[in-house]
Design an enzyme around this catalytic site. Sequence first.
Site, mmCIF file in Angstrom:
data_model
loop_
_atom_site.group_PDB
_atom_site.id
_atom_site.type_symbol
_atom_site.label_atom_id
_atom_site.label_comp_id
_atom_site.label_asym_id
_atom_site.label_seq_id
_atom_site.Cartn_x
_atom_site.Cartn_y
_atom_site.Cartn_z
ATOM 1 N N HIS A 373 0.796 -1.236 0.000
ATOM 2 C CA HIS A 373 0.000 0.000 0.000
ATOM 3 C C HIS A 373 0.820 1.273 0.000
ATOM 4 C CE1 HIS A 373 -4.015 -1.782 0.827
ATOM 5 N NE2 HIS A 373 -3.292 -2.735 1.378
ATOM 6 N N LYS A 564 -8.442 13.924 5.386
ATOM 7 C CA LYS A 564 -7.619 12.710 5.315
ATOM 8 C C LYS A 564 -6.606 12.816 6.440
ATOM 9 C CE LYS A 564 -6.513 13.950 1.056
ATOM 10 N NZ LYS A 564 -6.274 13.071 -0.079
ATOM 11 N N ARG A 565 -5.817 11.763 6.683
ATOM 12 C CA ARG A 565 -4.776 11.879 7.696
ATOM 13 C C ARG A 565 -3.866 13.062 7.378
ATOM 14 N NH1 ARG A 565 -4.428 7.711 11.639
ATOM 15 N NH2 ARG A 565 -2.606 8.915 12.291
ATOM 16 N N LYS A 570 0.869 14.526 1.905
ATOM 17 C CA LYS A 570 -0.487 14.840 1.435
ATOM 18 C C LYS A 570 -0.678 16.343 1.223
ATOM 19 C CE LYS A 570 -2.501 10.770 3.761
ATOM 20 N NZ LYS A 570 -3.142 9.947 2.709
ATOM 21 N N THR A 672 -8.386 6.963 -1.689
ATOM 22 C CA THR A 672 -9.732 6.429 -1.894
ATOM 23 C C THR A 672 -10.772 7.503 -1.591
ATOM 24 O OG1 THR A 672 -9.467 5.485 0.309
ATOM 25 C CG2 THR A 672 -9.303 3.964 -1.549
ATOM 26 N N LYS A 676 -14.600 8.695 -3.375
ATOM 27 C CA LYS A 676 -15.887 8.998 -2.711
ATOM 28 C C LYS A 676 -16.402 10.356 -3.169
ATOM 29 C CE LYS A 676 -14.039 6.526 1.172
ATOM 30 N NZ LYS A 676 -13.319 6.675 2.456
HETATM 31 C C1 OX2 Z 1 -2.800 3.794 2.405
HETATM 32 C C2 OX2 Z 1 -2.129 4.589 1.294
HETATM 33 O O1 OX2 Z 1 -1.385 5.647 1.853
HETATM 34 C C3 OX2 Z 1 -3.219 5.139 0.360
HETATM 35 O O2 OX2 Z 1 -2.647 5.810 -0.718
HETATM 36 C C4 OX2 Z 1 -4.096 4.004 -0.144
HETATM 37 O O3 OX2 Z 1 -5.194 4.520 -0.856
HETATM 38 C C5 OX2 Z 1 -4.609 3.174 1.011
HETATM 39 O O4 OX2 Z 1 -3.545 2.719 1.818
HETATM 40 C C6 OX2 Z 1 -5.394 1.958 0.556
HETATM 41 O O5 OX2 Z 1 -4.655 1.221 -0.366
HETATM 42 N N1 OX2 Z 1 -1.007 2.626 5.276
HETATM 43 N N2 OX2 Z 1 -2.007 3.275 4.715
HETATM 44 C C7 OX2 Z 1 -1.853 3.227 3.391
HETATM 45 O O6 OX2 Z 1 -0.755 2.554 3.129
HETATM 46 C C8 OX2 Z 1 -0.250 2.173 4.341
HETATM 47 C C9 OX2 Z 1 0.953 1.372 4.534
#
Ligand code: OX2
Length: 838
Positions: A373, A564-565, A570, A672, A676
């Site tokens: 991820h 978002k976080r 970001k 994601t 949305k």
């Molecule tokens: C997140 C990613 O930062 C994000 O870009 C992605 O959409 C999401 O995972 C689902 O795939 N922790 N959180 C992420 O990656 C990690 C490691």
Amino acid sequence: MTKQDEQVCVVKGWQAGPVIDESTLSDDLTRHFYYTLGRDVVGESQLYLYHALALTIRDRLVARCRETNQQIKQQKRRKTAYLSLEFLMGRALGNAVLNLDLESQVTKALQAYCTELESVEQAEHDAGLGNGGLGRLAACFLDSCASLALPVVGYGIRYEYGMFNQSIKEGNQVEQPDNWLREGHPWELSAPEQAKRVKFSGYVQSYTDKFGREHRQWISSQDVLAVPYDVPIPGYKNNIVNTLRLWKSEATDEFNLTEFNAGSYSEAVAQKNLAEQITMVLYPNDSSENGKELRLRQQYFLSSASIQDVLTQWIEQYGNDFTEFAQHHVFQLNDTHPSIAVAELMRILVDDHELDWDQAWNITTKTMAYTNHTLLPEALEKWSVSLFAKLLPRILEIIYEINARFLAEVAMHWPGDVQKQRDLSLIEEGGEPQIRMAFLAIVGSYSVNGVAALHTQLLTAGLFKDFYALWPDKFNNKTNGVTPRRWLAYCNPSLSQIISEKIGKDWIGDFAQIGQLRRYYDDPQFHIKWHQAKQQNKQRFVDLVKQRCGVEFDINMLFDVQVKRIHEYKRQLLNILHVIHLYDRIRRGDTQGMVPRCVLLGGKAAPGYMMAKKIIKLINNVAEVINKDPQVSAFLRVAFLPNYNVTAMETICPATDLSEQVSTAGKEASGTGNMKFMMNGALTIGTLDGANIEIRDAVGAENFFLFGAQAEQIDDIKAHYNPSEIIANNPDLNSVMHLLESGHFNLFEPGLFDDVINGIKSNNDPWLTAHDFASYIAAQRDVDKAYADQTYWTQMSILNTAASGSFSSDRTISQYCDDIWHLTPLDTTHQTVKTNTD
Ligand code: OX2
């Protein structure tokens, strides 16, 4: 009664589950309220009414869940176990009502209590068992798997405390524990009889069996019990109910006994605490490593309990023969967090079931699949060998053995290249030896996937290049998606209704159909309705912002949102620089062509991430200056929403006009939230990063506000990056920096934002904020121009929703199923539970 009688009784009486006549929903609600819960007054919070309704609906889920499981078992179905340290579920009630199609019955039943669903569901706590995108993705996947009738079980941890609650005090983030279970969690059913023992610590010894074969045996000294709690996952109107199995840690009985017998009462209690600590709290870091011993315990605890669970079920049905195990199972690893499952499956097969190494390895590498991820180096998990030796001595031996065999393969592929062996080793040498968990996951899996096209491309060309050279066929892309049930049908009823009036209701279960909406993009009557729906949603959002932030937003202004976080990559900072720029323009009287905006930011910072916390403080200070200046607030209002979570997003995304997806190119694996917002008709201002690229391709470049450096340019830009020069040559940025440096937003706290300012001005700024500023401002000017023409904007908005078809997690899951899992959908017509649509 003998044990056998008992079994007969169970099988005969309950095999098909009680048939629930849905017309009794009202009676069941009353029964649960008066008798199960013993209440007779509703009260202001409606907490007990919520519990009664949840139990009423759970009854209906349990019956279907039993049938789903029976079908899987009887038909000997191949199935997937989705292993994840995070499941960010949010609330369950509204989603279950939608998926079981119970809305009209629930509405009727609640009339007797003079209330409605929207009000009752406020009593439900979010199940916040995740940090952000990764955990929410897992939750969307569960919804899609059940809706596509796929036999998939989620395995996770039942954290006592989920993601912390955030409040804002004097502009700063303050964290409070999230005691989400305090008022009870009516959806879960525990199954203590299916508890598993998980080993920790101790030592490993050798022994010889009666055939003279040598074996290793782990004599553990700190076993912990894993008790399952099952949460039902309803599919959309298909009678399928899958299971999310969450493990809670408890002390074993012997533990206490030995200590008690030795007369040391307090030591026994202390040991109990140690065991129960494992599932006490979710680590609040998103996309960065935790590195704590307790976190490793959590990872092993989840992996071991889940694998044992799958193997126990196999043995119950097929005995000790594992020849066909791999034909029946997949373990999908959600990032490297559960990657220790590779070694655990080997251990159980080799040590407990005495399989040959090769046989066991064959099974393991045919069942494990890994999703990556992130490319961020700080998120790549490594665990020290010495910690493994102490906590998981046998697992360490197995990893060494996997590594030795793997390095032999590397040597064959790159003869004589010792450096290559060092680079690819599962053990990183030099300093304290560390285990590279991503490498373990790749070596042990038959599939490795990224989460958006660019991300997968960067993985195979960069981070995992050598593995890609070794095993090109392992690698594949699965672009993320979100469930259109929660993220459009449920959260945006006004828009859903006008969509269904045009194209029928089938889009909810078959989201590719949303494309039909394109036909109406320039229909003036439809525009009026589209606009009305947006205005209604904006009003709900205004109420939320007023209540939570004390700031007045106005539905006639453009709603510009980034939630978002909080993370430097970001670039919430870039967003706030734009806000300061608008403020600067308004103060200078330069409001020509400016569209009045309300800007909302929200998100949590990891408690130890100082720069992220500083950025929150900066946003709040800027907001305060802007909102109290009447000259400015006619054009611009700014708020920071505390405690952003799944439930808040359900009000936010339907009301948003402009979605901010402004990460530095190459850093956001997918995103994601971007999907949305798009589904709900927001336009995106964004970089060519993660899934933004695919979003823009789907909707067309003319319906997307693009800016910023591209991923392949980043290295060149960094090679001669000179932000001071950029600032000196850009009057807009110069002016913004001047305001910041003069302390305009921290008059009583001198120097407060020095780190932030120095970061922007640093030649080594990894986020290239100054570089992208000018093109961001230009794209924002285009936004204003577009928004000023409401017909044009509405057209683009409709086209965004219409083009969002492929960002449904149903599409993503279908691809996982076709390319990785190879599951066959369950039969949805053979379910015998009566539904109101029968
Ligand atoms: C997140 C990613 O930062 C994000 O870009 C992605 O959409 C999401 O995972 C689902 O795939 N922790 N959180 C992420 O990656 C990690 C490691």
